[in-house]
Design a protein around this motif. Sequence first.
Motif, PDB file in Angstrom:
ATOM      1  N   LEU A   1      46.255 114.287  11.969  1.00  0.00           N
ATOM      2  CA  LEU A   1      46.361 115.624  11.374  1.00  0.00           C
ATOM      3  C   LEU A   1      47.588 116.318  11.955  1.00  0.00           C
ATOM      4  O   LEU A   1      47.696 116.468  13.166  1.00  0.00           O
ATOM      5  CB  LEU A   1      45.089 116.417  11.694  1.00  0.00           C
ATOM      6  N   ALA A   2      48.494 116.704  11.094  1.00  0.00           N
ATOM      7  CA  ALA A   2      49.725 117.339  11.589  1.00  0.00           C
ATOM      8  C   ALA A   2      50.220 118.356  10.584  1.00  0.00           C
ATOM      9  O   ALA A   2      50.227 118.106   9.380  1.00  0.00           O
ATOM     10  CB  ALA A   2      50.795 116.272  11.793  1.00  0.00           C
ATOM     11  N   THR A   3      50.599 119.517  11.094  1.00  0.00           N
ATOM     12  CA  THR A   3      51.187 120.549  10.229  1.00  0.00           C
ATOM     13  C   THR A   3      52.623 120.803  10.684  1.00  0.00           C
ATOM     14  O   THR A   3      52.881 120.892  11.891  1.00  0.00           O
ATOM     15  CB  THR A   3      50.373 121.864  10.319  1.00  0.00           C
TER      16      THR A   3
ATOM     17  N   THR B   1      43.612 119.814  20.832  1.00  0.00           N
ATOM     18  CA  THR B   1      43.141 120.694  19.752  1.00  0.00           C
ATOM     19  C   THR B   1      41.622 120.845  19.730  1.00  0.00           C
ATOM     20  O   THR B   1      41.052 121.184  18.705  1.00  0.00           O
ATOM     21  CB  THR B   1      43.590 120.167  18.363  1.00  0.00           C
TER      22      THR B   1
ATOM     23  N   LEU C   1      49.961 113.416  19.136  1.00  0.00           N
ATOM     24  CA  LEU C   1      49.459 112.344  18.270  1.00  0.00           C
ATOM     25  C   LEU C   1      49.816 110.991  18.865  1.00  0.00           C
ATOM     26  O   LEU C   1      50.872 110.846  19.499  1.00  0.00           O
ATOM     27  CB  LEU C   1      50.102 112.436  16.873  1.00  0.00           C
TER      28      LEU C   1
ATOM     29  N   THR D   1      52.674 126.450  10.268  1.00  0.00           N
ATOM     30  CA  THR D   1      51.378 126.556  10.961  1.00  0.00           C
ATOM     31  C   THR D   1      50.754 127.929  10.701  1.00  0.00           C
ATOM     32  O   THR D   1      51.425 128.861  10.251  1.00  0.00           O
ATOM     33  CB  THR D   1      51.507 126.357  12.494  1.00  0.00           C
TER      34      THR D   1
ATOM     35  N   THR E   1      40.944 114.026  20.332  1.00  0.00           N
ATOM     36  CA  THR E   1      42.067 114.940  20.494  1.00  0.00           C
ATOM     37  C   THR E   1      42.305 115.277  21.963  1.00  0.00           C
ATOM     38  O   THR E   1      41.366 115.322  22.756  1.00  0.00           O
ATOM     39  CB  THR E   1      41.845 116.226  19.662  1.00  0.00           C
TER      40      THR E   1
ATOM     41  N   VAL F   1      36.551 113.189  15.793  1.00  0.00           N
ATOM     42  CA  VAL F   1      37.993 113.271  15.976  1.00  0.00           C
ATOM     43  C   VAL F   1      38.265 113.078  17.463  1.00  0.00           C
ATOM     44  O   VAL F   1      37.458 113.483  18.308  1.00  0.00           O
ATOM     45  CB  VAL F   1      38.531 114.625  15.441  1.00  0.00           C
TER      46      VAL F   1
ATOM     47  N   LEU G   1      55.412 115.499  17.229  1.00  0.00           N
ATOM     48  CA  LEU G   1      54.056 115.467  17.792  1.00  0.00           C
ATOM     49  C   LEU G   1      53.830 114.170  18.571  1.00  0.00           C
ATOM     50  O   LEU G   1      53.112 114.159  19.567  1.00  0.00           O
ATOM     51  CB  LEU G   1      53.016 115.638  16.681  1.00  0.00           C
TER      52      LEU G   1
ATOM     53  N   ALA H   1      41.992 111.786  11.596  1.00  0.00           N
ATOM     54  CA  ALA H   1      43.088 111.430  12.495  1.00  0.00           C
ATOM     55  C   ALA H   1      44.410 111.838  11.867  1.00  0.00           C
ATOM     56  O   ALA H   1      44.454 112.228  10.693  1.00  0.00           O
ATOM     57  CB  ALA H   1      43.073 109.919  12.738  1.00  0.00           C
TER      58      ALA H   1
ATOM     59  N   GLY I   1      46.720 128.047   7.228  1.00  0.00           N
ATOM     60  CA  GLY I   1      45.482 127.468   6.695  1.00  0.00           C
ATOM     61  C   GLY I   1      45.618 126.049   6.183  1.00  0.00           C
ATOM     62  O   GLY I   1      44.667 125.487   5.644  1.00  0.00           O
ATOM     63  N   LEU I   2      46.798 125.439   6.341  1.00  0.00           N
ATOM     64  CA  LEU I   2      46.994 124.074   5.814  1.00  0.00           C
ATOM     65  C   LEU I   2      46.081 123.082   6.540  1.00  0.00           C
ATOM     66  O   LEU I   2      45.405 122.267   5.907  1.00  0.00           O
ATOM     67  CB  LEU I   2      48.461 123.643   5.989  1.00  0.00           C
TER      68      LEU I   2
HETATM   69  C1  LIG Z   1      46.130 121.721  14.920  1.00  0.00           C
HETATM   70  C2  LIG Z   1      46.990 121.884  13.706  1.00  0.00           C
HETATM   71  C3  LIG Z   1      46.784 120.702  12.784  1.00  0.00           C
HETATM   72  C4  LIG Z   1      46.601 123.180  13.028  1.00  0.00           C
HETATM   73  O1  LIG Z   1      47.326 123.276  11.821  1.00  0.00           O
HETATM   74  P1  LIG Z   1      47.507 124.643  11.014  1.00  0.00           P
HETATM   75  O2  LIG Z   1      47.939 124.274   9.643  1.00  0.00           O
HETATM   76  O3  LIG Z   1      48.341 125.587  11.768  1.00  0.00           O
HETATM   77  O4  LIG Z   1      45.999 125.147  10.991  1.00  0.00           O
HETATM   78  P2  LIG Z   1      45.362 126.449  10.344  1.00  0.00           P
HETATM   79  O5  LIG Z   1      46.439 127.291   9.723  1.00  0.00           O
HETATM   80  O6  LIG Z   1      44.233 126.022   9.508  1.00  0.00           O
HETATM   81  O7  LIG Z   1      44.773 127.184  11.619  1.00  0.00           O
HETATM   82  C5  LIG Z   1      45.636 127.897  12.424  1.00  0.00           C
HETATM   83  C6  LIG Z   1      44.852 128.621  13.501  1.00  0.00           C
HETATM   84  O8  LIG Z   1      44.465 127.681  14.522  1.00  0.00           O
HETATM   85  C7  LIG Z   1      45.063 128.078  15.755  1.00  0.00           C
HETATM   86  N1  LIG Z   1      45.471 126.854  16.447  1.00  0.00           N
HETATM   87  C8  LIG Z   1      46.474 126.024  16.150  1.00  0.00           C
HETATM   88  N2  LIG Z   1      46.516 125.012  17.048  1.00  0.00           N
HETATM   89  C9  LIG Z   1      45.514 125.214  17.910  1.00  0.00           C
HETATM   90  C10 LIG Z   1      45.039 124.530  19.064  1.00  0.00           C
HETATM   91  N3  LIG Z   1      45.644 123.438  19.505  1.00  0.00           N
HETATM   92  N4  LIG Z   1      43.955 125.019  19.697  1.00  0.00           N
HETATM   93  C11 LIG Z   1      43.341 126.129  19.264  1.00  0.00           C
HETATM   94  N5  LIG Z   1      43.748 126.844  18.187  1.00  0.00           N
HETATM   95  C12 LIG Z   1      44.841 126.390  17.531  1.00  0.00           C
HETATM   96  C13 LIG Z   1      46.261 128.936  15.363  1.00  0.00           C
HETATM   97  O9  LIG Z   1      46.608 129.825  16.403  1.00  0.00           O
HETATM   98  C14 LIG Z   1      45.759 129.656  14.156  1.00  0.00           C
HETATM   99  O10 LIG Z   1      44.939 130.738  14.530  1.00  0.00           O
HETATM  100  P3  LIG Z   1      44.872 132.092  13.632  1.00  0.00           P
HETATM  101  O11 LIG Z   1      44.343 131.660  12.270  1.00  0.00           O
HETATM  102  O12 LIG Z   1      43.939 132.970  14.372  1.00  0.00           O
HETATM  103  O13 LIG Z   1      46.283 132.564  13.545  1.00  0.00           O
HETATM  104  C15 LIG Z   1      48.495 121.978  14.066  1.00  0.00           C
HETATM  105  O14 LIG Z   1      48.674 122.948  15.044  1.00  0.00           O
HETATM  106  C16 LIG Z   1      49.099 120.665  14.562  1.00  0.00           C
HETATM  107  O15 LIG Z   1      49.763 119.976  13.816  1.00  0.00           O
HETATM  108  N6  LIG Z   1      48.873 120.325  15.843  1.00  0.00           N
HETATM  109  C17 LIG Z   1      49.427 119.112  16.437  1.00  0.00           C
HETATM  110  C18 LIG Z   1      48.761 117.842  15.991  1.00  0.00           C
HETATM  111  C19 LIG Z   1      47.350 117.711  16.480  1.00  0.00           C
HETATM  112  O16 LIG Z   1      47.036 118.014  17.600  1.00  0.00           O
HETATM  113  N7  LIG Z   1      46.474 117.189  15.613  1.00  0.00           N
HETATM  114  C20 LIG Z   1      45.072 116.998  15.910  1.00  0.00           C
HETATM  115  C21 LIG Z   1      44.810 115.647  16.385  1.00  0.00           C
HETATM  116  S1  LIG Z   1      44.210 114.611  15.089  1.00  0.00           S
END
Ligand SMILES: CC(C)(COP(=O)(O)OP(=O)(O)OC[C@H]1O[C@@H](n2cnc3c(N)ncnc32)[C@H](O)[C@@H]1OP(=O)(O)O)[C@@H](O)C(=O)NCCC(=O)NCCS
Length: 443
Positions: free
Chosen positions: A357-359, A395, A314, A364, A392, A390, A308, A355, A367-368
């Motif tokens: 926040l990463a999965t 996201t 990030l 992904t 970003t 936040v 990321l 801040a 719901g994490l």
């Molecule tokens: C954003 C993030 C934390 C979501 O994590 P996750 O554990 O997959 O989240 P959830 O499972 O709770 O939610 C997933 C849903 O969000 C959607 N989603 C994921 N990233 C998204 C984004 N950038 N924009 C919009 N929707 C997004 C997924 O498609 C999924 O949708 P669904 O439930 O309809 O299938 C992850 O994609 C990530 O690590 N992103 C990169 C780091 C980042 O940008 N962090 C935020 C800055 S602090």
Amino acid sequence: MKKKENEIQVKEIDMIREAFHYQSRFAGSVMVFKIDFPLTRDPSFSYVMKDLALLVKTGFKVVIVPGAKERIDAVLRQYRIESRFALSARITTESAMPFVLMAAFDAATCFMTGLSGDQVDAVIGNFVRARGMGVIDGVDMEHTGAVDRIATESVERILRLGITPILPCIGWSAAGKPYNVQSDEIALAAAAALGASKLFILSARAGRGSSRCAVPEGGRLTPSEVERILAGNETGGRFAEELSLALRAVKAGVERAHIIDGREEGAALRELFSNLGAGIMVYADEYEAIRPLKSADIPAVLRLMEPLFQRGNLVRRNGEQIREKKDDYVVFEIDGSIHACAALHLWGAGQGEIAALATDPAYTAMGLGRRLVRYLLDRAAREELKRVFVLTTRTNDWFEFLGFTESSLESLPDAKRRQYDHRRKSKVLALTLDRACPSPTVP
Ligand SMILES: CC(C)(COP(=O)(O)OP(=O)(O)OC[C@H]1O[C@@H](n2cnc3c(N)ncnc32)[C@H](O)[C@@H]1OP(=O)(O)O)[C@@H](O)C(=O)NCCC(=O)NCCS
């Protein structure tokens, strides 16, 4: 003087908001009340019944399971029938059974009477299918039974009519034979079978005071905390039984179980309608997998973040920077390894920042991320923050889905604004934490 009056008014309005918030959250859901017999003899009982009546009238589905142990003890003593116990249950002999029936229905009638006084319809019913416990380790339990199942369809039909079912500590076999069944077991089976959102365990005893169990201040316990307490508690006693009942209920799918001193006026209402809560709560810990970051986790967290950082999702940080803010971080652990992380940084003036926040890409859309945000919003509410923001780049849609709205750079705390990297052009999204319902419901 005027200022003081205003402050009082704001407090009252906050209380009303809070009550509406919880009312809309729980109305229509089933609440099982297991109420010990001694409470029916306490002066506070009429208030308990008034509160239950109020709940029914405002759309809650209340199921009452009267405890009758002390009433049965008294009746058996009066008729000079000796009680013997095995496997922490009363052995209900042939000669005792008519008196047990009498005492069980006598206890149930107290609730019928109480509700009648408040114009709430109630029915004492044969909603428990039971089977005899039989002979266990050579001990014949005679007329003591165990719950086979709850007649959920019948109970639900009655609840839909606005009538309050009362389940005495008696169950009937398929052939119609009555058994003496422990009311704790009935409350547990009813709460689980009816999908209750709450199980209230009301007694005429102060929960913590009467026990040597080490219950931490605050009284909010996860199932694993309860297990630890029970493992270290050799004294047993009623409170340990109540904790164990609450634990089993939560494990059976009940969201929350509350152990409450019923003599405390309005305790159940306070528990339902305010952030203050009352008594001891055992809650299904959806956050069980979320825990604070330990120093030893830092390499794993950096590994998780590296792709990321590379993609620019990030802002790059190193191990030392994470260590400096270690207490702000939480991690999501599954089967012993970390699959997501996030932090809540406090910026003063009631503002906090979510801040880092990463999965893990392999985890992904499970719901994490959402659960981490919800967890940090709960933490923010406990810290009495007013606003969580936040920054970003990619996201914003996701945070908007969680209730955040776009906000201005000017809204950030000064120190954060000074650090803002204008080349990144991150968007600012923020969520206001309402005083009345400080942890917003994240979908
Ligand atoms: C954003 C993030 C934390 C979501 O994590 P996750 O554990 O997959 O989240 P959830 O499972 O709770 O939610 C997933 C849903 O969000 C959607 N989603 C994921 N990233 C998204 C984004 N950038 N924009 C919009 N929707 C997004 C997924 O498609 C999924 O949708 P669904 O439930 O309809 O299938 C992850 O994609 C990530 O690590 N992103 C990169 C780091 C980042 O940008 N962090 C935020 C800055 S602090």
